[in-house]
Design a protein around this motif. Structure first.
Motif, short mmCIF file in Angstrom:
data_model
loop_
_atom_site.label_atom_id
_atom_site.label_comp_id
_atom_site.label_asym_id
_atom_site.label_seq_id
_atom_site.Cartn_x
_atom_site.Cartn_y
_atom_site.Cartn_z
N HIS A 1 17.17 -17.51 3.44
CA HIS A 1 17.44 -18.84 3.77
C HIS A 1 18.73 -18.98 4.66
O HIS A 1 19.85 -18.90 3.61
CB HIS A 1 17.49 -19.95 2.91
N MET A 2 18.90 -18.91 5.88
CA MET A 2 20.32 -18.88 6.28
C MET A 2 20.24 -19.15 7.85
O MET A 2 19.22 -18.86 8.48
CB MET A 2 20.71 -17.47 6.47
N THR B 1 22.99 -14.88 10.82
CA THR B 1 21.93 -13.39 10.30
C THR B 1 22.46 -12.42 10.89
O THR B 1 22.54 -11.00 10.51
CB THR B 1 20.39 -13.62 10.54
N PRO B 2 22.86 -12.30 12.03
CA PRO B 2 23.64 -11.20 12.73
C PRO B 2 24.74 -10.57 12.30
O PRO B 2 24.94 -9.35 11.95
CB PRO B 2 23.82 -11.67 14.24
N VAL C 1 20.58 -1.55 7.72
CA VAL C 1 20.13 -2.72 7.64
C VAL C 1 20.28 -3.42 8.98
O VAL C 1 21.32 -3.19 9.65
CB VAL C 1 20.96 -3.43 6.59
N LYS C 2 19.24 -4.04 9.36
CA LYS C 2 19.48 -4.62 10.88
C LYS C 2 18.67 -5.80 10.97
O LYS C 2 17.84 -6.20 10.01
CB LYS C 2 18.91 -3.68 12.03
N GLU C 3 18.97 -6.68 11.74
CA GLU C 3 18.11 -7.92 12.19
C GLU C 3 16.90 -7.61 12.73
O GLU C 3 16.78 -6.81 13.43
CB GLU C 3 19.05 -8.99 13.08
N ALA D 1 15.37 -11.20 8.23
CA ALA D 1 14.61 -12.23 8.99
C ALA D 1 15.63 -13.01 9.96
O ALA D 1 16.54 -13.47 9.20
CB ALA D 1 13.78 -13.07 8.18
N PRO D 2 15.50 -13.22 11.11
CA PRO D 2 16.41 -13.94 11.88
C PRO D 2 16.55 -15.42 11.44
O PRO D 2 15.34 -15.87 11.15
CB PRO D 2 16.05 -14.01 13.18
N GLY D 3 17.65 -15.89 11.21
CA GLY D 3 17.75 -17.26 10.65
C GLY D 3 17.39 -18.22 11.70
O GLY D 3 17.12 -17.98 13.00
#
Length: 359
Positions: free
Chosen positions: A209-210, A215-216, A230-232, A247-249
């Motif tokens: 949750h963000m 998130t980037p 680790v990547k978005e 997961a993208p916020g």
């Protein structure tokens, strides 16, 4: 004061409000004092004053701005954690720089954060007030625990016997790991992922949750600190072994089978309260991978992940949860454990190594 009033005051969480803006301090004080379970015991205009007030007033929770004169919020958090560990809720701007600063504050010991502009996390003023009060109350309970000597902390309740609906998958048969987290999650995820080797054999989904602007920066930080990549997550990309996809916020993450390939789907769902939502991600994983999934639920408020874990268990997947003693907030893992859906309940410090040896 009557006995009833004394008992009511004693049961309230004591809060120190820190911000260099007098207007913002007054606004936060007004909102918090609208909750009968909270008591604002003082305010401070900079980090140095905040440290002095923490030692003098001994609050259960501190709300802390990041950018302040004399001493900034991150330095103040480090000093507070060294002198008198206290639950800290950071207020931050939703920019890349604000995300980096907030992540630094979390690493320094802050437990949670909220956007400084209330309209950035809720357009409903009353809902924004409730969110702030709920966050302060939630981490305040952890603040009380932080003040106890380790020997005085209550032992976590034993987890219910796990409910397995299909034969367990053998070690090494997992094709995906999915991890859900919320409050306390950024630091917990860093600890888990840093325990994995560079040659980790399967892809990992991270549902934290963000806000969208965080998130980037978080993915970039994890990529620098971990041996795995680790990547978005990006819509349409194929899952690769040894890569963790964050997961993208503000959006949802799912997986979709396309013949021999499994691809990621990133999509909008404004009706969903959590964006990203652990339940939705876990449910899509259950449909695509059935029993060959290991899901892990880490620290966080609420019960997001419980229903997704239930679907995973129905397909024979394995589910681990973080134990109560090592959680900032035991809500999410506790909901899974109390529903009898957890195969293992593990301290945070053991999850990374246990994961590396199980996949």
């Amino acid at each position: 004061m009557s006995l009833a009033n004394k008992e009511n005051t004693a049961s309230r969480l004591r809060v120190l409000v820190v911000d260099d803006s007098g207007f913002f301090r007054r606004r936060i004080v007004e909102i918090l004092e609208g909750d009968a379970k909270l008591e604002v015991v003082g305010t401070a205009a900079n980090g140095q004053e905040a440290v002095r007030q923490v030692l003098a007033l001994k609050p259960d929770v501190v709300t802390m701005d990041i950018e302040m004169p004399v001493m900034d919020g991150i330095t103040a958090v480090r000093r507070i954690m060294a002198l008198r560990p206290t639950a800290v809720l950071m207020f931050s701007s939703l920019t890349y720089e604000g995300a980096q600063a907030t992540l630094n504050a979390l690493e320094a010991g802050a437990l949670d954060f909220l956007p400084k502009r209330f309209d950035e996390f809720s357009r409903d003023k009353e809902e924004a007030k409730r969110t702030l009060r709920n966050r302060v109350r939630a981490i305040g309970l952890e603040g009380l625990r932080m003040q106890q000597a380790p020997a005085a902390r209550p032992a976590p309740a034993p987890a219910p016997a796990p409910a397995r609906m299909q034969p367990p998958v053998r070690r090494g048969d997992f094709r995906l790991v999915a991890i859900g987290s919320s409050t306390g999650g950024p630091v917990a995820l860093q600890q888990v992922l840093s325990g994995l080797p560079a040659g980790f054999a399967v892809p990992i989904l991270l549902i934290q949750h963000m806000p969208a602007s965080f998130t980037p920066a978080f993915a970039e930080r994890l990529n620098q600190q971990c041996r795995i990549q680790v990547k978005e997550a990006e819509d349409g990309e194929a899952l690769q072994p040894g890569v963790a996809y964050l997961a993208p916020g503000g959006r949802q993450l799912a997986v979709e089978s396309q013949g021999a390939r499994v691809i990621l789907r990133v999509y909008d769902d404004p009706a969903q309260h959590y964006r990203p939502c652990v339940d939705q991600a876990f449910s899509s994983v259950a449909a695509a991978f059935h029993a060959r999934v290991l899901a892990i639920v880490l620290t966080g408020m609420g019960a997001d992940g419980r229903e997704g874990a239930r679907k995973l268990k129905q397909g024979g997947a394995s589910v681990w949860v973080q134990d109560e003693a090592s959680c900032v907030i035991y809500g999410m893992p506790g909901a899974v454990a109390e529903a009898g859906l957890a195969d293992e309940v593990l301290p945070l410090g053991q999850i990374g190594a246990h994961l590396a040896s199980s996949v």
